[in-house]
Design a protein around this motif. Structure first.
Motif, PDB file in Angstrom:
ATOM      1  N   ARG A 157     -37.251  37.083 -36.759  1.00  0.00           N
ATOM      2  CA  ARG A 157     -36.838  38.249 -37.541  1.00  0.00           C
ATOM      3  C   ARG A 157     -35.809  39.023 -36.735  1.00  0.00           C
ATOM      4  O   ARG A 157     -35.952  39.174 -35.517  1.00  0.00           O
ATOM      5  CB  ARG A 157     -38.045  39.144 -37.823  1.00  0.00           C
ATOM      6  N   ASN A 191     -33.779  42.699 -36.308  1.00  0.00           N
ATOM      7  CA  ASN A 191     -33.725  44.120 -36.651  1.00  0.00           C
ATOM      8  C   ASN A 191     -32.470  44.741 -36.057  1.00  0.00           C
ATOM      9  O   ASN A 191     -32.139  44.457 -34.915  1.00  0.00           O
ATOM     10  CB  ASN A 191     -34.901  44.868 -36.043  1.00  0.00           C
ATOM     11  N   GLU A 218     -27.062  45.762 -42.998  1.00  0.00           N
ATOM     12  CA  GLU A 218     -27.736  44.587 -43.578  1.00  0.00           C
ATOM     13  C   GLU A 218     -26.900  43.334 -43.369  1.00  0.00           C
ATOM     14  O   GLU A 218     -27.420  42.263 -43.029  1.00  0.00           O
ATOM     15  CB  GLU A 218     -27.951  44.790 -45.078  1.00  0.00           C
ATOM     16  N   THR A 268     -27.065  42.283 -39.806  1.00  0.00           N
ATOM     17  CA  THR A 268     -28.362  41.625 -39.560  1.00  0.00           C
ATOM     18  C   THR A 268     -28.286  40.156 -39.966  1.00  0.00           C
ATOM     19  O   THR A 268     -28.710  39.259 -39.225  1.00  0.00           O
ATOM     20  CB  THR A 268     -29.475  42.340 -40.375  1.00  0.00           C
ATOM     21  N   LYS A 280     -28.619  36.740 -37.642  1.00  0.00           N
ATOM     22  CA  LYS A 280     -29.576  35.669 -37.978  1.00  0.00           C
ATOM     23  C   LYS A 280     -28.826  34.340 -38.131  1.00  0.00           C
ATOM     24  O   LYS A 280     -29.255  33.301 -37.589  1.00  0.00           O
ATOM     25  CB  LYS A 280     -30.330  36.054 -39.265  1.00  0.00           C
ATOM     26  N   VAL A 314     -37.026  32.040 -40.963  1.00  0.00           N
ATOM     27  CA  VAL A 314     -37.155  33.501 -40.903  1.00  0.00           C
ATOM     28  C   VAL A 314     -38.519  33.887 -41.473  1.00  0.00           C
ATOM     29  O   VAL A 314     -38.970  33.321 -42.462  1.00  0.00           O
ATOM     30  CB  VAL A 314     -36.020  34.160 -41.719  1.00  0.00           C
ATOM     31  N   ASP A 315     -39.210  34.803 -40.803  1.00  0.00           N
ATOM     32  CA  ASP A 315     -40.455  35.363 -41.331  1.00  0.00           C
ATOM     33  C   ASP A 315     -40.393  36.868 -41.107  1.00  0.00           C
ATOM     34  O   ASP A 315     -40.531  37.342 -39.983  1.00  0.00           O
ATOM     35  CB  ASP A 315     -41.663  34.753 -40.597  1.00  0.00           C
ATOM     36  N   ARG A 316     -40.186  37.608 -42.193  1.00  0.00           N
ATOM     37  CA  ARG A 316     -39.986  39.052 -42.019  1.00  0.00           C
ATOM     38  C   ARG A 316     -41.296  39.783 -41.757  1.00  0.00           C
ATOM     39  O   ARG A 316     -41.320  40.815 -41.098  1.00  0.00           O
ATOM     40  CB  ARG A 316     -39.286  39.639 -43.251  1.00  0.00           C
ATOM     41  N   PRO A 350     -43.232  37.658 -37.728  1.00  0.00           N
ATOM     42  CA  PRO A 350     -42.427  36.676 -36.997  1.00  0.00           C
ATOM     43  C   PRO A 350     -43.010  36.400 -35.608  1.00  0.00           C
ATOM     44  O   PRO A 350     -43.697  37.248 -35.047  1.00  0.00           O
ATOM     45  CB  PRO A 350     -41.073  37.387 -36.853  1.00  0.00           C
ATOM     46  N   ARG A 371     -38.918  38.386 -32.288  1.00  0.00           N
ATOM     47  CA  ARG A 371     -38.164  39.491 -32.888  1.00  0.00           C
ATOM     48  C   ARG A 371     -36.924  39.762 -32.049  1.00  0.00           C
ATOM     49  O   ARG A 371     -37.035  40.018 -30.856  1.00  0.00           O
ATOM     50  CB  ARG A 371     -39.008  40.763 -32.929  1.00  0.00           C
TER      51      ARG A 371
END
Ligand SMILES: C[S@@+](CC[C@H](N)C(=O)[O-])C[C@H]1O[C@@H](n2cnc3c(N)ncnc32)[C@H](O)[C@@H]1O
Length: 321
Positions: free
Chosen positions: A36, A38, A50, A53, A57, A74-76, A79, A82
Motif C-alpha cells: 500500500r 500513502n 492521488e 500515489t 505504486k 496491492v492491499d489497501r 497490506p 506500507r
C-alpha cells in the motif's frame, strides 16, 4: 516508525516515477508481499496526490516486473508493506513503515467496550501514578480493562506489543532468529505476582475485560467483579485506585456526572482510607465537585482532548474542603 529509504528532487509526476523506479525494491521486500502506498504533502506543486500515489505504486510494481517478471499485489486494508511518500516543495522523501498497525495497538484487544483508552495512554497513566507491582491496584470503572492489562504487563515485565506483529517482520533483512532470541529472553526473567482488581456496572464491559485479559495472558492476576463504584469495598487495607470515569464526551451527561462526583467523594472517604486514588478525565469540574483536595493534577492529552490525571490521597476525616 518510518525507515527513510530515499530522498530526491522532483518537478513532475514523471520525475517521481523515475526516482521511485530507480530504487532496488526487490532487495527490500519479497514480490509475494502485498503493498500500500500513502502520500502526504506540504506546499507541493503536485496537482493530484492521488495520481502521485498511483505513479509511485506503478513504479514499484514496474521495477519488480522488470527484475523478476512478477509484481506485488496491492492491499489497501491490511497490506504487508506500507510505503510512505512525503512531498515538501520540490523535495520528496520515501519511507518504509516498520510498525505496520499503529503502535498503540498492542495486540491483545478482543472485546469491544465503550470508550476504551488507547493502550499506550493507559500504560503511561499507570506509570505516572508511581505504582509498584507489590501494591494492590484497583480500577473500579474498568470498562474493557485497558489499565489493568497494561498494569499487569508492566508488572510482569512484558514488552509493549510483545503479542503483535510489526511491519519490519515483512521486510527482507528481518532477522527472525535474533527476534525470537530477544522475545524468548524477556519471558525467562522471574517476575512479581501482582494483585489487580477490576469492577464495572456494565456486564458487556466486563465481558470485554475478561476477553482482553485472557488474550493478554494476564487473567490469573486480576479479579473482576460486577459492582457499582459507589457500593464497592476496598479489596485491601491500602493500595492504588486508578480509573477513567465516563466524561460526557462519549458517555455520561454533564448533569449525571455533576450528581455523581459528590457521591464518589463520599464513597472514597468512607471505604478507601489509606488509598491513593487517581482519576483520568476531561471533565475539569471533577476536583471541585468531588469535594476532595487533589494532591496532584497532571495535564495529559487524549487525542485532541485536554485531560487531567487527578490524584487524591484518602485519609479518613481530613482533606475535606
Ligand atoms: C470511559 S469508560 C472506561 C474505559 C476503560 N478505562 C477502558 O479503557 O476500557 C467508563 C466505564 O465506567 C463504567 N461506569 C460508569 N458508572 C459506573 C459506576 N457507578 N460504577 C462502576 N462503573 C461505572 C462504565 O460502565 C464504563 O465501562
Amino acid at each position: 516508525m518510518l525507515w527513510r529509504i530515499a530522498e530526491f528532487e522532483y518537478k513532475s509526476d514523471q520525475d517521481i516515477y523515475d526516482a521511485v523506479k530507480a530504487i532496488d525494491w526487490p532487495r527490500l521486500f519479497e514480490v509475494g508481499r502485498t503493498l500500500r502506498v500513502n502520500v502526504t504533502a506540504q506546499k507541493s506543486p503536485l496537482k493530484s496526490l492521488e495520481f502521485a500515489t498511483l505513479r509511485i505504486k506503478d513504479a514499484v510494481c514496474d521495477r519488480f516486473r522488470d527484475d523478476l517478471g512478477r509484481r506485488p499485489d496491492v492491499d489497501r486494508a491490511s497490506p504487508d508493506v506500507r510505503v510512505h511518500a512525503f512531498f515538501e516543495g520540490t523535495h520528496a522523501t520515501l519511507y518504509l513503515d516498520t510498525s505496520g498497525e499503529p503502535l498503540f495497538k498492542r495486540g491483545w484487544r478482543q472485546g469491544a467496550a465503550d470508550a476504551p483508552l488507547r493502550e499506550n495512554l493507559a500504560a503511561g497513566i499507570v506509570m505516572l501514578t508511581g505504582w509498584k507491582p507489590d501494591e494492590p491496584l484497583l480500577d473500579p470503572m474498568c470498562g474493557g480493562a485497558t489499565l489493568l492489562v497494561e498494569a499487569a504487563a508492566i508488572a510482569r515485565g512484558r514488552a509493549p506489543g510483545a503479542k503483535r506483529a510489526f511491519g519490519f517482520q515483512k521486510l527482507l533483512g528481518f532477522d527472525a532468529k535474533a527476534w525470537e532470541a530477544i522475545t524468548a529472553g524477556e519471558q525467562k526473567q522471574k517476575q512479581p505476582e501482582p494483585h489487580l482488581y477490576g469492577s464495572d456496572t456494565d456486564p458487556k464491559a466486563l465481558n470485554a475485560a475478561r476477553r482482553n485479559l485472557a488474550e493478554a495472558g494476564v487473567e490469573r492476576w486480576v479479579s473482576l467483579e460486577r459492582v457499582d463504584i459507589l457500593e464497592r469495598s476496598a479489596p485491601a487495607p491500602g493500595g492504588l485506585m486508578v480509573a477513567n470515569p465516563p466524561y460526557g464526551e462519549r458517555m455520561g451527561s454533564a448533569e449525571e456526572l455533576a450528581a455523581f462526583y459528590p457521591k464518589l467523594g463520599d464513597a472514597l472517604k468512607k471505604k478507601f482510607a489509606g488509598w491513593r486514588c487517581y482519576f483520568f478525565t476531561a471533565d475539569l469540574r471533577l476536583p471541585k465537585l468531588i469535594r476532595l483536595e487533589p494532591a496532584a493534577r497532571t495535564p495529559l492529552w487524549n487525542g485532541a482532548l485536554e485531560c487531567r490525571l487527578y490524584e487524591f490521597k484518602i485519609v479518613s476525616g481530613s482533606h475535606r474542603r
